[in-house]
Design an enzyme around this catalytic site. Structure first.
Site, short mmCIF file in Angstrom:
data_model
loop_
_atom_site.label_atom_id
_atom_site.label_comp_id
_atom_site.label_asym_id
_atom_site.label_seq_id
_atom_site.Cartn_x
_atom_site.Cartn_y
_atom_site.Cartn_z
N HIS A 86 0.84 -1.22 0.00
CA HIS A 86 0.00 0.00 0.00
C HIS A 86 0.86 1.26 0.00
CE1 HIS A 86 -3.88 -2.09 0.84
NE2 HIS A 86 -3.10 -2.96 1.42
N ASN A 159 -10.30 -2.81 2.55
CA ASN A 159 -10.00 -2.82 1.12
C ASN A 159 -11.28 -2.58 0.33
OD1 ASN A 159 -7.24 -3.32 1.24
ND2 ASN A 159 -7.46 -5.54 1.08
N TYR A 373 0.82 -4.25 11.99
CA TYR A 373 0.68 -2.81 11.71
C TYR A 373 1.47 -1.97 12.70
CZ TYR A 373 -2.68 -3.93 8.13
OH TYR A 373 -3.26 -4.43 6.99
FE1 HDD Z 1 -2.59 -4.87 5.41
C1 HDD Z 1 -1.10 -1.87 5.10
C2 HDD Z 1 -5.55 -3.55 4.27
C3 HDD Z 1 -4.00 -8.01 5.45
C4 HDD Z 1 0.13 -6.07 7.00
N1 HDD Z 1 -3.18 -3.07 4.78
C5 HDD Z 1 -2.43 -1.94 4.73
C6 HDD Z 1 -3.21 -0.84 4.27
C7 HDD Z 1 -4.46 -1.32 4.03
C8 HDD Z 1 -4.45 -2.72 4.37
C9 HDD Z 1 -5.65 -0.53 3.52
C10 HDD Z 1 -2.70 0.58 4.06
C11 HDD Z 1 -3.03 1.46 5.23
C12 HDD Z 1 -2.59 2.86 4.92
O1 HDD Z 1 -3.22 3.50 4.08
O2 HDD Z 1 -1.61 3.30 5.51
N2 HDD Z 1 -4.38 -5.65 4.88
C13 HDD Z 1 -5.49 -4.93 4.54
C14 HDD Z 1 -6.64 -5.80 4.50
C15 HDD Z 1 -6.19 -7.05 4.80
C16 HDD Z 1 -4.78 -6.95 5.06
C17 HDD Z 1 -8.05 -5.37 4.18
C18 HDD Z 1 -6.97 -8.33 4.92
C19 HDD Z 1 -8.15 -8.42 5.38
N3 HDD Z 1 -2.03 -6.71 6.07
C20 HDD Z 1 -2.76 -7.87 6.02
C21 HDD Z 1 -2.06 -8.93 6.69
C22 HDD Z 1 -0.89 -8.38 7.16
C23 HDD Z 1 -0.89 -6.98 6.75
C24 HDD Z 1 -2.55 -10.35 6.87
C25 HDD Z 1 0.22 -9.00 7.95
C26 HDD Z 1 0.06 -9.98 8.78
N4 HDD Z 1 -0.75 -4.13 5.87
C27 HDD Z 1 0.19 -4.79 6.57
C28 HDD Z 1 1.39 -3.93 6.91
C29 HDD Z 1 0.98 -2.57 6.28
C30 HDD Z 1 -0.37 -2.85 5.68
C31 HDD Z 1 2.70 -4.51 6.52
C32 HDD Z 1 1.97 -1.92 5.34
C33 HDD Z 1 2.01 -0.47 5.70
C34 HDD Z 1 1.25 -0.37 6.92
O3 HDD Z 1 0.80 -1.60 7.29
O4 HDD Z 1 1.04 0.64 7.54
O5 HDD Z 1 1.54 -3.84 8.27
#
Ligand code: HDD
Length: 714
Positions: A86, A159, A373
């Protein structure tokens, strides 16, 4: 020749700013506003911002130059790590307004009072591309909302697709590694059309439902304003008595959903890589505030137990026909950030941020996210004090004993930094904050069992809902899914990976698998992939899953592009423009030169685009109104020919003045013109055309194309 030393006399000291500095405890007046004096970070006025300090006219630089060193040091550190997923996103401020009290299901403060407005910050994003990638990648879109409630921040990090690729968070790094650029070559950027992604997917049957969504038009939205959003997981709402209700969150765009077609997406990425962010920026700047309604699917343990799928499995959804949405409020985005970096880049969403009255469920993916997160924010923002940044700070009162760490901006005051303590003001110190029975309480769910690394049987059906989604689409939408799969897999080098995907498609729908196989030149279908449980072939269809079946038939928020030339019929141009605006659309003009054109009545019409820079892919509907001369000249210009042939090829509504025929001939579409290509011969024709545009696209044209090509797939 020695150069003469230039002096800087542009920056003139201003008394008023020096007065401001220090007032009200503020010590970091930025030099950017108005006519302030330029200073160093330390507040020292700068006398020359054009020349570094040197020894003699042509001598070496003096390292003593603290002004240069500070400026360069700061510049060298401007970037923070982009989000691992993202990375490319765009945000806006706004509010959430509660329609009615939800006290019957939750004690969450923001849902208690009808009409209450809670400030929010929302960030939309693509998942796979890096920060500088283009907007119209085929990808999931993030839809993350931070609610600054009176009882703390609640982050609903969702999402635009209601299910996810994987069931267990331990697979998340693998999924993301496979989706992003391949590590040896660092491409392809922002796309899943490559071997590693499809290799992984072909070995993860649980991803099949999500794949149907990402190959559908949901993954190429017309703009953020035209997308649904979903919290994905099952959460809990808990009322004042402690009663828990399961909940799934849905965002519904007021403008309805709309997507572009794939060929258009590819061209938009070249014409305007910032297409989505520009659309949001323009809409909010013009006061056309994007709006979504929040819908809840509320259900209890009994429903959860009776449902054929596990409500804790993020690869499944609950069809709206089974549990209808209760609409509880609206989200309005009405303010752009002042600064992209400070707000949109530094905003730190954490799924763990919930408020009293809400709770997590045992969805393993949600539980895993709750760790990831917080962890990622520490990496991105450099320490534990990211809540001190204004965009992340609660807007309600807060008090705790957390202290120190990098960039501590507001450490607690006074002598006491622990709890319990026995200090009182009489003893000389404030005791500080205390816990309250009104605070967040975890729902006391029974939890016991052996510690196991295991996937329950209730998570084992990977195909039934994929089939339900596919079959719930219109035939046109099904064709788009087939084409997307064919395109993506055609970019995969290894034939065995393509075959493995087709073997999964066979468990979803035989026709889908056959069409994809034929599009890939696979002569012999493979055996269906082994399936842990036999798919249910008879799940009822759900119209709510289709974009086309939900078309709201409104032009609000849509954009007309009118290509005009000198001498174009003024009454036609003005009539079409007025009718489009009356119907809620915006109108922009494209001309042979950016200055504009002189219309038939001698009036001057300013243009927003020169024809090469304003291709029809940037508009929802197009018209060409030209003089005979103008049309003849345009017929010779490739960009003008593309303007109409692309509009036609993207199934758009297309109107033209009678003089434009030579351009249509040259564009090669004159023989194929259909009822959505309208010659504007009268005011009545203009009105009818604008009305017809409410269909958004003329899908019948695509259906005809499918027919013509091979009696089925385009
Ligand atoms: Fe995630 C970012 C949505 C599964 C780990 N995720 C991130 C963002 C969104 C989502 C919208 C961007 C937020 C922003 O604008 O800063 N992610 C989802 C949805 C998921 C999902 C709807 C499933 C239902 N994500 C998911 C899993 C993991 C992560 C299973 C790890 C176990 N996601 C992350 C992260 C991020 C992230 C690595 C990257 C940047 C951040 O968090 O801030 O932690």
């Amino acid at each position: 020749m020695p150069k003469s030393k230039s002096t800087n006399s542009d920056v003139v000291a201003s008394e008023s700013v020096l007065e401001t500095v220090g007032a009200g405890g503020e010590t970091h007046q930025q030099a950017s506003g108005g006519s302030s004096v330029l200073t160093t970070d330390q507040g020292m006025p700068v006398s020359d911002n054009q020349n570094s300090l040197r020894v003699g006219l042509r001598g070496p630089m003096a390292m003593e130059d603290q002004v240069y060193r500070e400026k360069m040091f700061h510049f060298d550190h401007e970037r923070i790590p982009e989000r691992v997923v993202h990375a490319r996103g765009y945000g806006a401020h706004g509010f959430f307004e509660t329609y009615d009290s939800l006290a019957d299901v939750t004690s969450a403060d923001l849902f208690q009072r009808a009409g209450e407005k809670t400030p929010v910050f929302t960030r939309f994003s693509t998942v796979a591309g890096n920060k500088g990638s283009f907007d119209l990648a085929r990808d999931v879109r993030g839809f993350a909302v931070k609610f600054y409630t009176q009882e703390g921040n609640w982050d609903l990090v969702g999402n635009n697709i209601p299910v996810f690729f994987i069931q267990d968070p331990i697979k998340f790094p693998d999924l993301v590694h496979a989706a992003k650029q391949e590590p040896d070559r660092d491409f392809p950027q922002a796309q899943t059309a490559h071997d590693n992604f499809w290799d992984f997917i072909s070995l993860m049957p649980e991803s099949m439902h999500m794949i149907m969504w990402t190959m559908s038009d949901r993954a190429i939205p017309r703009g953020f304003r035209f997308m649904e959003g979903f919290g994905v997981h099952t959460f809990r709402m808990v009322d004042a008595e402690g009663k828990s209700t399961f909940v799934k969150f849905h965002w519904r765009p007021k403008l309805g959903m709309q997507s572009v077609v794939w060929n258009e997406a590819v061209k938009i990425n070249g014409a305007d890589p910032d297409f989505h962010r520009r659309d949001l920026w323009n809409a909010i700047s013009k006061g056309e505030f994007p709006e979504w309604e929040l819908g809840l699917q509320l259900f209890d343990e009994d429903f959860a137990n009776s449902f054929a799928f596990d409500v804790l499995d993020s690869t499944k959804l609950i069809p709206e026909e089974l549990v209808p949405l209760r609409i509880v409020g609206r989200l309005v985005l009405d303010r752009l950030p002042d600064n992209f970096f400070a707000e949109t880049e530094q905003v730190a969403f954490c799924t763990q941020n919930i408020v009293p009255g809400l709770d997590f469920s045992n969805d393993p993916l949600l539980q895993g996210r709750n760790f990831s997160y917080l962890d990622t924010q520490i990496k991105r923002l450099g320490g534990p004090n990211f809540t001190h940044l204004p965009i992340n700070a609660p807007k309600c009162p807060f008090a705790h004993f957390q202290q120190d760490g990098h960039m501590a901006y507001h450490n607690p005051k006074g002598r006491v930094n622990y709890e319990p303590n026995s200090w009182t003001p009489a003893l000389g110190a404030e005791p500080g904050p205390r816990e309250t029975p009104m605070g967040f309480k975890t729902f006391p769910e029974d939890a016991s069992g052996a510690k196991l690394r295991i996937r329950p049987d209730s998570f084992a059906d990977h195909y039934s809902q994929a089939r339900q989604f596919y079959l719930s689409q219109t035939l046109i939408e099904q064709g788009h899914i087939q084409n997307a799969l064919i395109f993506e897999l055609s970019r995969v080098e290894r034939p065995d990976i393509r075959l493995r995907i087709v073997s999964h498609l066979l468990n979803i729908d035989a026709e889908l698998a056959t069409q994809v196989a034929s599009g890939l030149g696979i002569a012999e279908l493979p055996a269906p992939a082994p399936s842990a449980v036999a798919p249910n072939m008879d799940l009822p269809l759900s119209d709510a899953l289709s974009i086309q079946k939900k078309n709201p038939k409104v032009l609000t928020g849509r954009k007309f592009g009118i290509f005009v030339t000198d001498g174009a019929d003024a009454s036609l141009v003005n009539g079409l423009s007025a009718a489009a605006i009356k119907a809620g659309a915006a109108v922009e003009y494209i001309a042979p030169v950016i200055g504009g054109v002189e219309l038939s009545d001698g009036t001057w019409l300013a243009a927003q685009y020169k024809i090469d820079g304003g291709p029809s892919v940037l508009f929802d509907f197009v018209a060409v109104i030209a003089s005979a001369n103008g049309a003849a000249r345009a017929a010779k210009v490739p960009a003008a020919r593309d303007f109409v042939s692309d509009a036609f090829g993207h199934f758009k509504f297309l109107a033209y003045s009678p003089e434009v025929k030579p351009l249509l001939v040259k564009a090669g579409i004159v023989e194929d013109l259909d009822e959505a290509c309208v010659e504007l011969s009268s005011a009545k024709a203009v009105k009818a055309f604008v009305e017809a545009c409410k269909d958004i696209r003329h899908w019948t044209r695509e259906a005809g194309l499918m027919e013509a090509m091979n009696g089925g797939t385009p």
